[in-house]
Motif scaffolding. Sequence first.
Motif, PDB file in Angstrom:
ATOM      1  N   ASP A  66       0.863  -1.181   0.000  1.00 49.71           N
ATOM      2  CA  ASP A  66       0.000   0.000   0.000  1.00 49.71           C
ATOM      3  C   ASP A  66       0.896   1.228   0.000  1.00 49.71           C
ATOM      4  O   ASP A  66       1.397   1.639   1.041  1.00 49.71           O
ATOM      5  N   CYS A  67       1.112   1.811  -1.159  1.00 44.44           N
ATOM      6  CA  CYS A  67       2.040   2.937  -1.285  1.00 44.44           C
ATOM      7  C   CYS A  67       1.300   4.254  -1.016  1.00 44.44           C
ATOM      8  O   CYS A  67       1.007   5.025  -1.923  1.00 44.44           O
ATOM      9  N   ASN A  68       0.993   4.507   0.262  1.00 42.84           N
ATOM     10  CA  ASN A  68       0.329   5.751   0.639  1.00 42.84           C
ATOM     11  C   ASN A  68       1.344   6.738   1.194  1.00 42.84           C
ATOM     12  O   ASN A  68       2.542   6.461   1.244  1.00 42.84           O
ATOM     13  N   HIS A  69       0.868   7.894   1.637  1.00 41.23           N
ATOM     14  CA  HIS A  69       1.803   8.931   2.089  1.00 41.23           C
ATOM     15  C   HIS A  69       2.556   8.497   3.351  1.00 41.23           C
ATOM     16  O   HIS A  69       3.717   8.863   3.547  1.00 41.23           O
ATOM     17  N   LYS A  70       1.922   7.676   4.204  1.00 42.86           N
ATOM     18  CA  LYS A  70       2.610   7.195   5.393  1.00 42.86           C
ATOM     19  C   LYS A  70       3.784   6.300   5.016  1.00 42.86           C
ATOM     20  O   LYS A  70       4.865   6.387   5.610  1.00 42.86           O
ATOM     21  N   TYR A  71       3.566   5.430   4.020  1.00 41.38           N
ATOM     22  CA  TYR A  71       4.652   4.545   3.606  1.00 41.38           C
ATOM     23  C   TYR A  71       5.809   5.342   3.015  1.00 41.38           C
ATOM     24  O   TYR A  71       6.974   5.040   3.261  1.00 41.38           O
TER      25      TYR A  71
ATOM     26  N   TYR B  20       5.963  -0.115   7.467  1.00 44.93           N
ATOM     27  CA  TYR B  20       4.534  -0.094   7.790  1.00 44.93           C
ATOM     28  C   TYR B  20       4.292   0.200   9.270  1.00 44.93           C
ATOM     29  O   TYR B  20       3.322  -0.269   9.856  1.00 44.93           O
TER      30      TYR B  20
ATOM     31  N   MET C 237       0.868   0.809  10.561  1.00 44.08           N
ATOM     32  CA  MET C 237      -0.018   0.186   9.571  1.00 44.08           C
ATOM     33  C   MET C 237       0.162  -1.327   9.543  1.00 44.08           C
ATOM     34  O   MET C 237      -0.169  -1.986   8.567  1.00 44.08           O
TER      35      MET C 237
END
Length: 273
Positions: free
Chosen positions: A163-168, A205, A208
């Motif tokens: 899951d390449c989101n802003h947190k990652y 992660y 997450m």
Amino acid sequence: MNKFILNADDFGASKYHNDAVLEGYKTGILTSASLCTNMDGFMDAVQNVIPKCPDLSIGIHLNIMEGGSLTKSPLLADCNGNFYNSYLHLILKQHNKELLCAIENEFRMQIEKALEFGIKIDHLDSHIHTHAIPEIFKIVCRLAQEYNIKNIRTQREIPYIIDCNHKYLINFIKIILLAYFSSKNKKILKDYDLKTNDRTIGIGYTGMMTQSAILSGLKSIKNCNIVEAIIHPCRYQTNVKNSHSMEFEITQDENFKNEVIKLGFTFSNYSIS
């Protein structure tokens, strides 16, 4: 066979953290925990959890980032006795001899506090990975040797994306920095004849972590002796839903346990690794 350690960081931070460790241990999924000796839940952990978990691998979660200082050094703590240094400050000041002396004294007191209660310590790590900073890592190695503690966590994680989101993307910077520190620190370990994990899961992660995140990480690893996955589980008394409650659910999932075994890993800990 590859060995898998599921470690609960922040053990002793609160009763919620402690209850999560106890329940995770009962399933046989949570094999290891890192104890904060400076936090509010320490005595509850000592009195109500550790006696019920005879085979739990216990480390010290060395802490100079959150909560109260045991030494109250003004180089580490404010006028209320609480830690105030940022991670960047510690990196920039890692060659300051006075600061390093204060850190060593604080870490020593945190280790000795656990030993006063007869806790068998088999590994060292730290809150927010401060011990990865190379000059601080040297201190931890000296203390490990002095107190006959055989294992220190290093943080080499192979990047993988589910899951390449802003947190990652933010955490990816941590992956690179900690991998760089780990490459330097593994050389230091050899000088002290200490052991470490080969790979880590839980940097990219952070906040997450799920069953899927851990299993995907394990699938990306081949021919590795010891893999440590880092979680921060809490067992709340109400229906709170956050990253900590999700990480607690990992420790209660028998299907997750079976999937780890199918991937060729056996559940282990630092006392038998």
